[in-house]
Design an enzyme around this catalytic site. Sequence first.
Site, short mmCIF file in Angstrom:
data_model
loop_
_atom_site.label_atom_id
_atom_site.label_comp_id
_atom_site.label_asym_id
_atom_site.label_seq_id
_atom_site.Cartn_x
_atom_site.Cartn_y
_atom_site.Cartn_z
NE ARG A 112 105.95 104.86 8.74
CZ ARG A 112 107.17 105.23 7.05
NH1 ARG A 112 107.22 106.46 8.08
NH2 ARG A 112 106.58 104.62 5.67
CG HIS A 137 102.74 110.25 3.54
ND1 HIS A 137 103.48 110.69 4.52
CD2 HIS A 137 103.54 109.37 2.70
CE1 HIS A 137 104.56 111.06 4.26
NE2 HIS A 137 104.80 109.87 2.86
CG HIS A 211 105.73 112.67 -0.34
ND1 HIS A 211 106.87 111.80 -1.44
CD2 HIS A 211 105.97 111.78 0.42
CE1 HIS A 211 107.46 111.19 -0.90
NE2 HIS A 211 106.27 111.09 0.52
CD GLU A 348 108.71 113.54 3.14
OE1 GLU A 348 107.19 112.99 3.74
OE2 GLU A 348 109.17 112.39 2.35
#
Length: 384
Positions: A112, A137, A211, A348
Site C-alpha cells: 500500500r 499492488h 503474490h 511476499e
Amino acid sequence: MPGIGITRAGIAGLILAAVAMIVSANAKGTTAMPQKAPFGQTTDGTAVEIYTLTNKSGAEARIMTYGGTLVSLKVPDRNGQLGNVVLGFDSLDPYLAGVPYYGATIGRFGNRIAGGKFILDGATYQLPTNNGPNSLHGGNRGFDKRVWTAKPFANKYGPGLKLTYVSADGEEGYPGKFTTHVTYQLRNNNSLSIDYAATTTKATPVNLTNHSYFNLSGDVDHSIVDEMLMINADKFTPVDSTLIPTGVLQPVADTPFDFRKPTLIGAHINDDNQQIHFGPGYDHNWVLVKSKPGAMTTAAVLSDPTSGRVLEVKTTEPGLQFYTGNFQDGKPAGTGSVFKYRTGLTMETQHFPDSPNQPSFPSTILRPGHTYTSHTVFIFRTTK
Ligand code: BGC
C-alpha cells in the site's frame, strides 16, 4: 568381411550402446526446455501462453504470461507424492474476471501507498486508489494484469523463464518508462528462484514481489491455520485501520506476531489484539533480521505436519508481508476470491509498505542509470 573383423551385428550393437550412452547422459546432464502452450486471450485479443517447467526430480511449475503468474507448483510430500502447493486456476477466465492476485507478479509498487500519494524530488504524484483510501499492488491495472513477453531457457540448474514487461511513463500514475525482467527458475533441487531486475527513465518508487498463496497440504480446502511458521524477524511494522504502517518498528516479543520459533499459525490468529483486529488476522510486514542490507538470508520457514512438506523462503529484501487469506470468501471470480477463507497464505518478500511516505524506512526509489535487483528463493524439502 576382410580386415578389421567386425560383423554387421557387432556394428549394430556398438550403435545401440552409443545411443544408450547419449540417452543416459541426457537424463543426467541435460535439463528439459520449458514446454509452451496457448492459455487463452485477454479481452483485447492478446494471446496468453503458459509454460510448463519440469525439473530433473519431476517437480513442475506452470507460469503464464498474463501477470507473470505462477499458476501451479507441484512438489513432493514425505512419500514422494506430487501435490500443488499454490492456489491457481486451470483456465485464464477467473484471472481475467478478477481474483486477488493469485500467483501474480506485483508491481510497480507492491503493497500500500497511503492516500495513493507521494512526493518525489518536490513533485506530488497521485495514483489511483483501489483499496479504501490507499493504492494497493500497483493500482487498477498493475503488473499482475499485463501480458509479459517470455523467453524460456534451460541450464544445468534447471528450466527457467525470463519474463519482460515495459511499463510506460505515467502508467498507473508512476513516473518514468520502467523496464522489468522477472526470471523464474525451477531448480533441480526443488527450489523455485525468482530474480527481479528493473531500470527506469525517471526516478520512481519500485517494490516488486510475487503474490503466490501457499498451501503446503496440497489440498485447497485445507485451512492454513494448521501449518507451522517461523519468521526470522524481531520486529514488525504495526499499521493503522487501513493497513498503513504507523512508522514504528515494534518488537514482536510478547505479541501474536512472535514467530521467532516455529509456531502454529492458528495459535494467536484470532487473539483480542488491535493489530490482529485490523488484519483481520495476519496481514502485516515483518522486519527481517539481516547481517547487512541486501544480504540473502532466511526470511521464513513454513511446514505442514500432515504432508511433511517444508518451505524455506530466502530473500535479499528487508521485509516480509505475511497475509493469511483473511479476505478469502469462496465467492466466484469477479465478486470474490473463489478459494475459501484462510486456505492460502502469502509470504511476499518486499520493502516495507508505504515506503515512499516513510523517510525512516529503507528507500524504494530507483533512479535512472541504476538497476533495481531483488532475489527470492522458495526451497522445498520434506520431514518425516
Ligand atoms: C495484502 C492484503 C490483500 C491481499 C490481496 C495482500 O498482499 O496485504 O491486504 O487483501 O494482498 O489483495
